[in-house]
Enzyme design. Structure first.
Site, PDB file in Angstrom:
ATOM      1  N   LYS A   1      56.323  31.783  33.095  1.00 43.07           N
ATOM      2  CA  LYS A   1      56.958  32.034  34.398  1.00 43.07           C
ATOM      3  C   LYS A   1      55.883  32.322  35.458  1.00 43.07           C
ATOM      4  CE  LYS A   1      61.012  34.066  32.120  1.00 43.07           C
ATOM      5  NZ  LYS A   1      62.039  33.031  32.098  1.00 43.07           N
TER       6      LYS A   1
ATOM      7  N   GLN B   1      60.208  38.464  35.701  1.00 47.55           N
ATOM      8  CA  GLN B   1      60.491  37.816  36.999  1.00 47.55           C
ATOM      9  C   GLN B   1      59.740  38.481  38.146  1.00 47.55           C
ATOM     10  OE1 GLN B   1      62.085  35.089  37.023  1.00 47.55           O
ATOM     11  NE2 GLN B   1      63.209  35.100  35.085  1.00 47.55           N
TER      12      GLN B   1
ATOM     13  N   ASP C   1      60.174  45.289  31.949  1.00 43.73           N
ATOM     14  CA  ASP C   1      60.222  43.849  31.732  1.00 43.73           C
ATOM     15  C   ASP C   1      59.850  43.169  33.048  1.00 43.73           C
ATOM     16  OD1 ASP C   1      60.943  41.212  31.544  1.00 43.73           O
ATOM     17  OD2 ASP C   1      63.046  41.579  31.036  1.00 43.73           O
TER      18      ASP C   1
ATOM     19  N   HIS D   1      68.232  41.331  30.704  1.00 43.99           N
ATOM     20  CA  HIS D   1      68.251  40.061  29.970  1.00 43.99           C
ATOM     21  C   HIS D   1      68.519  40.403  28.497  1.00 43.99           C
ATOM     22  CE1 HIS D   1      66.290  36.595  27.979  1.00 43.99           C
ATOM     23  NE2 HIS D   1      66.526  35.943  29.098  1.00 43.99           N
TER      24      HIS D   1
ATOM     25  N   CYS E   1      71.435  34.360  30.147  1.00 45.10           N
ATOM     26  CA  CYS E   1      71.076  35.356  29.112  1.00 45.10           C
ATOM     27  C   CYS E   1      71.341  36.779  29.605  1.00 45.10           C
ATOM     28  CB  CYS E   1      69.625  35.221  28.663  1.00 45.10           C
ATOM     29  SG  CYS E   1      69.262  33.635  27.928  1.00 45.10           S
TER      30      CYS E   1
HETATM   31  N1  C6P Z   1      64.601  34.320  31.534  1.00 48.29           N
HETATM   32  C1  C6P Z   1      65.828  32.652  32.795  1.00 48.29           C
HETATM   33  O1  C6P Z   1      66.217  31.501  33.010  1.00 48.29           O
HETATM   34  P1  C6P Z   1      60.880  34.766  27.304  1.00 48.29           P
HETATM   35  O2  C6P Z   1      61.992  33.850  26.893  1.00 48.29           O
HETATM   36  O3  C6P Z   1      60.475  35.719  26.195  1.00 48.29           O
HETATM   37  O4  C6P Z   1      59.742  34.059  27.942  1.00 48.29           O
HETATM   38  O5  C6P Z   1      61.485  35.670  28.507  1.00 48.29           O
HETATM   39  C2  C6P Z   1      62.670  36.386  28.315  1.00 48.29           C
HETATM   40  C3  C6P Z   1      63.087  37.050  29.582  1.00 48.29           C
HETATM   41  C4  C6P Z   1      63.032  38.427  29.666  1.00 48.29           C
HETATM   42  N2  C6P Z   1      63.364  39.081  30.773  1.00 48.29           N
HETATM   43  C5  C6P Z   1      63.780  38.439  31.875  1.00 48.29           C
HETATM   44  C6  C6P Z   1      64.113  39.223  33.086  1.00 48.29           C
HETATM   45  C7  C6P Z   1      63.865  37.045  31.863  1.00 48.29           C
HETATM   46  O6  C6P Z   1      64.253  36.422  32.963  1.00 48.29           O
HETATM   47  C8  C6P Z   1      63.536  36.325  30.693  1.00 48.29           C
HETATM   48  C9  C6P Z   1      63.669  34.841  30.633  1.00 48.29           C
HETATM   49  C10 C6P Z   1      64.814  32.890  31.697  1.00 48.29           C
HETATM   50  O7  C6P Z   1      66.254  33.606  33.444  1.00 48.29           O
HETATM   51  C11 C6P Z   1      65.173  32.186  30.441  1.00 48.29           C
HETATM   52  S1  C6P Z   1      66.615  32.861  29.681  1.00 48.29           S
END
Ligand code: C6P
Length: 407
Positions: free
Chosen positions: A226, A203, A200, A123, A364
């Site tokens: 999430k 997910q 990370d 991401h 992203c």
């Molecule tokens: N992905 C998606 O629709 P934040 O925004 O800090 O809570 O998370 C960022 C982030 C980091 N790593 C992964 C693997 C992610 O999936 C995400 C957030 C969302 O896929 C919003 S772009």
């Protein structure tokens, strides 16, 4: 425990909403999950009965709020199986955690000519902070490639590791492909060179149990939103031995032991990394969200979501012109797909008219779009409150889109 999805759905009031007069079919859980009543009640209860600043007051409400917030830290410690509560740092989310580590670990350990390894699945939040660090330090970013199924090529990864590597930062589950990466193996390979590993888990944590000690990762992050908790609250886990050595990220209140105009000394962990008034109700609600997830059980959740993924894959594969991107052997509940040459924004708009929420765009992960030769994708992502009937509704909606555009 047997899984009663109808009963589960009653815990999520938003699932009763209609969109354009149709029942909401919410399949955008990788972007953010809906919140159970238990989490909503916790927030209302906090503001009704306990609201106060934490770690600052001798008065009763402040102590109650502090106890609730620190209890939530303890819940997170158990959730990740960290060794100690002080290894749990509250941040705004994954993005802030990555920036924190890039900034703080980077300041201390990364120098000119050093290398940082990430993967082709990342991401943007696990790309850009390292790029910024590499630019500042004249270090190099190296990328683990993937195969056409969306799996990391571990042989190529092995070739990238060397004595100049200062950190490996990889995603546990790809938000675009759904691939579950072999983190234990990745970590063991890096540790042979004494290289720390940052994972990370954005997910991952909502879908299966994560044990940071078993994985032996050095840093791990997830975002509360999430995991059925509010936005604006997340977690950075770090092994105490790393966090102890790292300098603070933000300066301000709460992160200090003493301040004078000549010299400031810093607070102990975890407070050294928590400058300013925290997202108190978010912290407490995150604890409630984890307890809610525990009440269902992560094993039960994994099993049910696997079933949804298998069913969704079967149903969508039968649609004319639909190509699933991300076909790893080991996957979590994410289905990304291209539909003939119909632009995903058209697909998403037409589905939305039928009350069906999916995500469309680059998710992203622009380098992944390039890797698979697509400008954007459609993505359905599942949570344990979704049903096979909702997947049928998605499939019917997609057939309607095909009829509108192709015939
Ligand atoms: N992905 C998606 O629709 P934040 O925004 O800090 O809570 O998370 C960022 C982030 C980091 N790593 C992964 C693997 C992610 O999936 C995400 C957030 C969302 O896929 C919003 S772009």
């Amino acid at each position: 425990m047997s899984f009663d999805v109808k009963a589960i759905r009653r815990d999520f009031p938003i699932l009763n909403e209609t969109v354009h007069g149709k029942p909401l079919v919410y399949l955008d859980n990788a972007a953010t999950t809906q919140k159970p009543q238990a989490v909503i009640d916790t927030i209302v209860d906090y503001y009704t009965h306990t609201n106060s600043n934490v770690h600052r007051g001798i008065h009763t409400l402040s102590q109650l709020a502090t106890n609730q917030a620190e209890n939530a830290r303890h819940i997170v410690q158990k959730f990740l199986n960290a060794r100690e509560d002080r290894e749990i740092i509250f941040v705004r989310g994954c993005t802030e955690a990555m920036n924190l580590v890039a900034h703080s670990y980077g300041a201390l350990h990364v120098n000119e000519g050093d290398e940082i390894i990430i993967s082709a699945q990342e991401h943007h939040s696990n790309i850009v902070p390292w790029q910024m660090l590499c630019e500042e330090k004249k270090a190099l970013l190296r990328i683990i490639p993937i195969n056409d199924a969306g799996e990391l090529l571990l042989d190529e990864y092995a070739k990238l590791l060397n004595e100049r590597t200062k950190l490996v930062s990889v995603v546990h589950v790809s938000n675009t492909l759904g691939t579950i990466n072999p983190i234990k193996e990745i970590t063991a390979m890096a540790h042979k060179y004494g290289i720390p590993v940052f994972v990370d888990g954005a997910q991952a944590v909502a879908h299966f149990a994560v044990d940071v000690q078993d994985l032996d990762v050095d840093f791990y992050t997830f975002s509360g939103h999430k995991l059925y908790a509010p936005t604006g609250i997340g977690v950075l886990y770090g092994k105490a031995e790393w966090l102890e050595k790292m300098p603070p990220y933000h300066g301000g209140g709460a992160m200090i032991r003493s301040v004078s105009f000549e010299k400031t000394t810093y607070n102990e962990l975890p407070f050294k990394f928590e400058a300013g008034t925290p997202h108190i109700e978010g912290v407490i609600a995150l604890g409630a969200a984890i307890e809610y997830v525990w009440s269902i059980g992560l094993e039960t959740i994994s099993k049910y979501e696997d079933e949804l993924l298998r069913y969704g894959t079967e149903q969508l594969s039968q649609i004319e012109g639909l190509r699933i991107i991300g076909t790893a052997a080991h996957k979590a509940g994410v289905l990304s797909f291209a539909l003939a040459d119909i632009h995903p924004h058209d697909v998403g708009t037409i589905l939305d008219n039928d009350g069906i929420a999916i995500r469309t765009g680059h998710h992203c992960t622009q380098p992944l779009m390039e890797r698979f030769g697509v400008p954007a994708l459609n993505r359905a992502s599942f949570a344990f409150y979704n049903t096979k009937e909702e997947i049928d509704a998605l499939a019917a909606g997609l057939r309607k889109v095909v009829r509108m555009f192709v015939n």
